[in-house]
Design a protein around this motif. Sequence first.
Motif, PDB file in Angstrom:
ATOM      1  N   ASP A 115     -42.536  45.702 -17.827  1.00  0.00           N
ATOM      2  CA  ASP A 115     -41.378  46.659 -17.935  1.00  0.00           C
ATOM      3  C   ASP A 115     -40.445  45.937 -18.898  1.00  0.00           C
ATOM      4  O   ASP A 115     -39.912  46.364 -19.998  1.00  0.00           O
ATOM      5  N   GLN A 116     -40.198  44.609 -18.732  1.00  0.00           N
ATOM      6  CA  GLN A 116     -39.373  43.579 -19.549  1.00  0.00           C
ATOM      7  C   GLN A 116     -39.778  43.922 -20.926  1.00  0.00           C
ATOM      8  O   GLN A 116     -38.991  43.874 -21.945  1.00  0.00           O
ATOM      9  N   VAL A 117     -41.376  43.626 -21.071  1.00  0.00           N
ATOM     10  CA  VAL A 117     -41.814  43.546 -22.391  1.00  0.00           C
ATOM     11  C   VAL A 117     -41.679  44.824 -23.081  1.00  0.00           C
ATOM     12  O   VAL A 117     -41.342  44.987 -24.381  1.00  0.00           O
ATOM     13  N   TYR A 118     -41.833  46.012 -22.240  1.00  0.00           N
ATOM     14  CA  TYR A 118     -41.553  47.249 -23.008  1.00  0.00           C
ATOM     15  C   TYR A 118     -40.323  47.508 -23.435  1.00  0.00           C
ATOM     16  O   TYR A 118     -40.070  48.294 -24.294  1.00  0.00           O
ATOM     17  N   GLU A 119     -39.356  47.056 -22.639  1.00  0.00           N
ATOM     18  CA  GLU A 119     -37.805  47.190 -22.948  1.00  0.00           C
ATOM     19  C   GLU A 119     -37.707  46.453 -24.360  1.00  0.00           C
ATOM     20  O   GLU A 119     -37.015  46.849 -25.265  1.00  0.00           O
ATOM     21  N   LEU A 120     -38.323  44.878 -24.389  1.00  0.00           N
ATOM     22  CA  LEU A 120     -38.154  44.449 -25.408  1.00  0.00           C
ATOM     23  C   LEU A 120     -38.786  44.989 -26.776  1.00  0.00           C
ATOM     24  O   LEU A 120     -38.459  45.004 -28.010  1.00  0.00           O
ATOM     25  N   PHE A 121     -39.947  45.575 -26.645  1.00  0.00           N
ATOM     26  CA  PHE A 121     -40.712  45.952 -27.877  1.00  0.00           C
ATOM     27  C   PHE A 121     -41.145  47.489 -27.334  1.00  0.00           C
ATOM     28  O   PHE A 121     -42.197  47.994 -26.709  1.00  0.00           O
ATOM     29  N   PRO A 122     -40.278  48.444 -27.440  1.00  0.00           N
ATOM     30  CA  PRO A 122     -40.436  49.822 -27.004  1.00  0.00           C
ATOM     31  C   PRO A 122     -41.775  50.416 -27.585  1.00  0.00           C
ATOM     32  O   PRO A 122     -42.265  51.398 -26.882  1.00  0.00           O
ATOM     33  N   ILE A 123     -42.462  49.980 -28.799  1.00  0.00           N
ATOM     34  CA  ILE A 123     -43.323  50.557 -29.462  1.00  0.00           C
ATOM     35  C   ILE A 123     -44.661  50.474 -28.545  1.00  0.00           C
ATOM     36  O   ILE A 123     -45.526  51.181 -28.413  1.00  0.00           O
ATOM     37  N   LEU A 124     -44.578  49.310 -27.700  1.00  0.00           N
ATOM     38  CA  LEU A 124     -45.769  48.917 -27.057  1.00  0.00           C
ATOM     39  C   LEU A 124     -45.675  49.650 -25.687  1.00  0.00           C
ATOM     40  O   LEU A 124     -46.911  50.212 -25.213  1.00  0.00           O
TER      41      LEU A 124
END
Length: 234
Positions: A115-124
């Motif tokens: 979830d933190q990665v998706y918050e950092l990179f929303p396109i992912l």
Amino acid sequence: MSFLIGEKMTGGYGGADILHDCTIAADQGEIAVIVGPNGAGKSTAMKAVFGMLNIHSGRVMLDGEDITALTPQARVAKGMAFVPQTSNVFPTMSVEENLEMGAFLRRDNIQETIDQVYELFPILGDKRRQNAGELSGGQRQQVAVGRALMTQPKVLMLDEPTAGVSPIVMDELFDRIIEVARTGISILMVEQNARQALDIADKGYVLVQGRNRYTDTGQALMNNPDVRKSFLGG
């Protein structure tokens, strides 16, 4: 002593030495950038810090511990993550599967980190079910960085993260790298786009023929007329 330091490293890939008494370091939450001309030993220095080649003099220290003799896999377990320039995603696997692969050493719940990665990179997050090989170059780089972050590293090492991407994507990647550093992770980065990289760097290293030529803050190097003339295009 710095949180991470490759100190007075001399070595190479088996033949003649590429690095000569080279020192590279990064403190916690700091962005350290390695720049220099082609063939200067930039990627070699980073690979030496990560244990991908042998150094026959010098040492690598992480958080006060001598890790010179450790394998790259053991260094990952100690908190180091390395993102190579190419072949850094599993193209036939989805974005989310790539992230899950990054957590292979973990035994805890990884969903919060995803979830933190998706918050950092929303396109992912938008493309989580899409195969990584179908993404643009900049998006694949985001997957590669995200997968490295899944290990919950203390040190994130990036080899040419903006290679082959547009200036707009480069600026966005650098913004995300700044965000990662603000969480306390040390960033060690090799970059051909020297001017832009030094602009975000706390510390910069200019290498020439495997040796330290200039070491200073990123801003000081940007303002150094010799560095500007020789390495930044004037």
